[in-house]
Write a protein that holds these residues in place. Sequence first.
Motif, PDB file in Angstrom:
ATOM      1  N   ILE A  45       2.528  -3.224  -4.693  1.00 52.39           N
ATOM      2  CA  ILE A  45       1.323  -2.715  -4.154  1.00 52.39           C
ATOM      3  C   ILE A  45       1.826  -1.573  -2.879  1.00 52.39           C
ATOM      4  N   GLY A  46       1.325  -0.148  -3.114  1.00 50.65           N
ATOM      5  CA  GLY A  46       1.889   0.557  -2.080  1.00 50.65           C
ATOM      6  C   GLY A  46       2.923   1.499  -2.617  1.00 50.65           C
ATOM      7  N   ARG A  57       3.251  10.537   4.527  1.00 51.32           N
ATOM      8  CA  ARG A  57       2.006  11.408   3.819  1.00 51.32           C
ATOM      9  C   ARG A  57       0.784  11.238   4.716  1.00 51.32           C
ATOM     10  N   GLU A  58       0.550  10.211   5.437  1.00 48.35           N
ATOM     11  CA  GLU A  58      -0.655  10.242   6.156  1.00 48.35           C
ATOM     12  C   GLU A  58      -0.578  10.744   7.529  1.00 48.35           C
ATOM     13  N   ASN A  59       0.615  10.978   8.208  1.00 46.23           N
ATOM     14  CA  ASN A  59       0.813  11.479   9.375  1.00 46.23           C
ATOM     15  C   ASN A  59       1.416  13.008   9.153  1.00 46.23           C
ATOM     16  N   TYR A 112       0.626  14.804  11.999  1.00 40.83           N
ATOM     17  CA  TYR A 112       0.395  15.655  13.333  1.00 40.83           C
ATOM     18  C   TYR A 112       1.699  16.503  13.936  1.00 40.83           C
ATOM     19  N   LEU A 162       5.379  15.317  14.921  1.00 40.12           N
ATOM     20  CA  LEU A 162       5.751  14.168  14.018  1.00 40.12           C
ATOM     21  C   LEU A 162       7.330  14.119  13.803  1.00 40.12           C
ATOM     22  N   ASP A 168      -5.630   4.585  -7.179  1.00 41.79           N
ATOM     23  CA  ASP A 168      -6.153   3.218  -7.389  1.00 41.79           C
ATOM     24  C   ASP A 168      -5.980   2.286  -6.646  1.00 41.79           C
ATOM     25  N   VAL A 192      -5.902  -1.423  -4.821  1.00 41.10           N
ATOM     26  CA  VAL A 192      -5.800  -2.598  -5.674  1.00 41.10           C
ATOM     27  C   VAL A 192      -6.852  -3.479  -4.411  1.00 41.10           C
ATOM     28  N   MET A 225      -7.472  -6.074   1.217  1.00 41.41           N
ATOM     29  CA  MET A 225      -7.433  -6.519  -0.309  1.00 41.41           C
ATOM     30  C   MET A 225      -7.475  -8.033  -0.235  1.00 41.41           C
ATOM     31  N   SER A 267      15.717   1.038  12.046  1.00 41.34           N
ATOM     32  CA  SER A 267      15.134   1.676  11.133  1.00 41.34           C
ATOM     33  C   SER A 267      14.659   0.560  10.099  1.00 41.34           C
TER      34      SER A 267
END
Length: 478
Positions: free
Chosen positions: A6-7, A41-43, A45, A48, A98, A100, A342, A388
């Motif tokens: 998931i992810g 993908r989300e960040n 700004y 970054l 999609d 979950v 979830m 990391s």
Amino acid sequence: MRLAVIGAGMAGILSAIKLDEAGLTDFTVYEKADRLGGTWRENTYPGLACDVPSHLYSYSFALTPEWSHRFSPGPEIYGYFEKVAKDHDVVRYMRFGDEVTECTYDDGRWRLRTASGHTDVVDVVIAATGVLHHPRYPDITGMDTFAGAMFHSSRWDHSVSIEGARVGIIGTGSTAVQIVSAITTDVAHLTLFQRTAQWVMPQENPAYTDEEQASFRSHPEHLATLHTNLAEAFGIFANAVVDSHSPEIKMIEDACRANLEDNVRDPELREALRPTYRAACKRLIISPNFYDAIQLPNAELVTERIERIEPGGVRTADGRLHELDVLVLATGFKADAFMRPMRVAGRSGLTLEQAWAPRPEAYLSISIPDFPNFFMLNGPNGPVGNFSLIEVAELQFDYILQLIDQIRSGACREVSATRDATDALEAERTEAAPNTVWVTGCRSWYLDDRGIPAVWPWSFERFRTVMRQPELASFELR
Ligand SMILES: Cc1cc2nc3c(=O)[nH]c(=O)nc-3n(C[C@H](O)[C@H](O)[C@H](O)COP(=O)(O)OP(=O)(O)OC[C@H]3O[C@@H](n4cnc5c(N)ncnc54)[C@H](O)[C@@H]3O)c2cc1C
């Protein structure tokens, strides 16, 4: 054996590559967004960047000579993950768009349901759902009245021009520091609303020269050496934060203090920027130029408490209205949400909400008692800090694969951590917490509701050792 990941962020891509390599090819990676990449993908700004060196923030099996900078910018990191996934031909396993919504353990298998109504039945679930994923919004009176553009830093609205605008930023973590450093020269006025001052570790960010990149290309073995050396160097940091009396933490403190003393000219601003707690108590900020940016004539640091947000801007407790066109909420993430919202139900219908009341907990951050064959990457209580997370996920995955092998070999059909092992580790972890720098007098997202760091409180070396091979006595194998 059928599996679900998931992810499709850093950890999901890693899982897909490693499962495929292990010959476990009957799996789907579920990703709620329309693309892979997670955090990167989300960040989007401005400013970054990674705050661990790029040659360390790389998969050990996919080192690249192409990094442009010591700490490369966000879009380049996103491109790296996209390329690695393509090169390893694992995008074909991914089902995008999609989410979950439910995982239920029933009759020895996990039944998944997604937002689109799709269902799947799998033997093993790997939750790679991220930690810094759900934005945390502040609760400030009048937030919905602001007439300008307002967004969370991880939801940057690129349709809004900041050029020549009056921009406010709430928050002073790594993200806020990166944004301030990147945009102050472009905006008419920048206001940084600071609740808590932060220590800033100076760190140059040179570009790699063409010659250096060419040399990495012709000597890939140098990349591996560099990766190992950086892991060792940052291991020193990881060890420093878990021992608040260590000489290494003193060195970090001295460097941060000298940065403040030497580079902030105005004594009043210097005092306003001086934290009242020890360096690295909160996640240490690394920046080559934050102090330069905040000293530009169009930048202003506001330490007065925010009273409310109004159509015209932010009103502070001293009655002053800070007029703004754009307001950025660099207020972090709900780091304790993990895979929620979830709905996960393990043995006998035990839900994650019940298992995680009052707080998230997992054996070695990968397994929860009574949730058999359900594993997490970067789950609760794992190592965090300025190193990391890719290495963390790689170590965790290799460990999980050894547990999956127990099922694959027929030694058992179900694996989950025992309650005893989980409780014993939790007790030991809690006992170690007072040695860490995270409990030396600051509030941070590392701390749980009791004020105990919800993270790995030992050295990184210990983590590597423990992760080498599962201690099967700590697992219930049925
Ligand atoms: C601004 C920022 C800077 C960072 N800098 C560093 C750094 O310098 N060094 C470092 O080590 N770490 C850094 N991190 C941490 C970073 O999050 C991790 O390094 C790494 O990217 C996490 O990968 P992940 O795959 O575990 O999670 P994520 O990247 O968060 O990916 C999780 C994925 O799961 C998907 N997902 C979640 N729930 C569901 C569901 N129910 N169904 C389907 N899909 C779902 C999400 O959409 C997402 O794509 C940073 C984080 C942020 C926010």
